[in-house]
Design a protein around this motif. Structure first.
Motif, PDB file in Angstrom:
ATOM      1  N   UNK A 102       0.784  -1.234   0.000  1.00 17.00           N
ATOM      2  CA  UNK A 102       0.000   0.000   0.000  1.00 17.00           C
ATOM      3  C   UNK A 102       0.813   1.280   0.000  1.00 17.00           C
ATOM      4  N   UNK A 103       1.890   1.322   0.745  1.00 16.98           N
ATOM      5  CA  UNK A 103       2.674   2.547   0.921  1.00 16.98           C
ATOM      6  C   UNK A 103       4.093   2.407   0.364  1.00 16.98           C
ATOM      7  N   UNK A 104       4.352   1.338  -0.368  1.00 15.34           N
ATOM      8  CA  UNK A 104       5.711   1.021  -0.794  1.00 15.34           C
ATOM      9  C   UNK A 104       6.304   2.095  -1.702  1.00 15.34           C
ATOM     10  N   UNK A 105       5.563   2.559  -2.683  1.00 18.08           N
ATOM     11  CA  UNK A 105       6.118   3.550  -3.606  1.00 18.08           C
ATOM     12  C   UNK A 105       6.497   4.829  -2.867  1.00 18.08           C
ATOM     13  N   UNK A 106       5.695   5.234  -1.917  1.00 18.21           N
ATOM     14  CA  UNK A 106       6.022   6.405  -1.104  1.00 18.21           C
ATOM     15  C   UNK A 106       7.319   6.174  -0.323  1.00 18.21           C
ATOM     16  N   UNK A 107       7.500   4.965   0.183  1.00 21.91           N
ATOM     17  CA  UNK A 107       8.733   4.661   0.920  1.00 21.91           C
ATOM     18  C   UNK A 107       9.950   4.705  -0.005  1.00 21.91           C
TER      19      UNK A 107
END
Length: 172
Positions: A102-107
């Motif tokens: 869910x938040x991988x690209x932001x990380x």
């Protein structure tokens, strides 16, 4: 063994990279001090372990990667700022393996930005490539943008062989 393991990882030779980590650890058992190099060892050990976890689905690799992330987290808590992007990248990779996407690209984006701030061009390139791989596996057209960024960063770093490797192995 450290640099050979890093090179093998960068070129996707994960079994060889894992073997180099094992050999380095065996060598370190006979040394008075271990190789830490400001979090670089923990980062690449962790990335290698994540790659092996992804490839084999063997939990032992995930556990080893989590241990490497814990070391990086300790460095960050001690105020070693050059480890923040390393930790972000490794956490993104762990989330991919654990299928928490869910938040991988932001990380990945945060890891890239902090690596840029800290002037770690090679780790920006690696994070960009890893983000591109994630996007490609998920059918996201933005993968080409991240591969393009990785390509340019590898050129900036002077990694000509890696640039050729990217060109030959990426379907764009």
């Amino acid at each position: 063994y450290s640099l050979s393991g890093i090179e093998a990882y960068i070129f996707g030779k994960y079994e060889s990279a894992a073997s180099m980590v094992q050999k380095r650890k065996e060598m370190e058992e006979h040394m008075s001090r271990k190789m830490f190099q400001n979090g670089m060892t923990a980062l690449f050990d962790g990335l290698i372990f994540v790659a092996m976890a992804y490839k084999t689905n063997d939990i032992k690799w995930s556990v080893k990667a989590l241990n490497a992330a814990s070391k990086l987290e300790q460095y960050v808590k001690k105020g070693i700022n050059i480890c923040e992007h390393k930790l972000l990248l490794l956490e993104a990779e762990l989330d991919v393996v654990e299928k928490n996407s869910g938040n991988v690209l932001n990380m990945y984006d945060r890891a890239i930005a902090v690596a840029e701030k800290n002037k770690f061009v090679h780790e920006q390139a690696i994070a960009s490539e890893r983000a591109a791989d994630f996007l490609l596996r998920n059918g996201d057209h933005r993968a080409s943008q991240y591969y393009g960024r990785a390509h340019n960063l590898y050129l900036q770093w002077g990694a000509q062989r890696k640039v050729v490797h990217l060109i030959e192995s990426i379907p764009f």
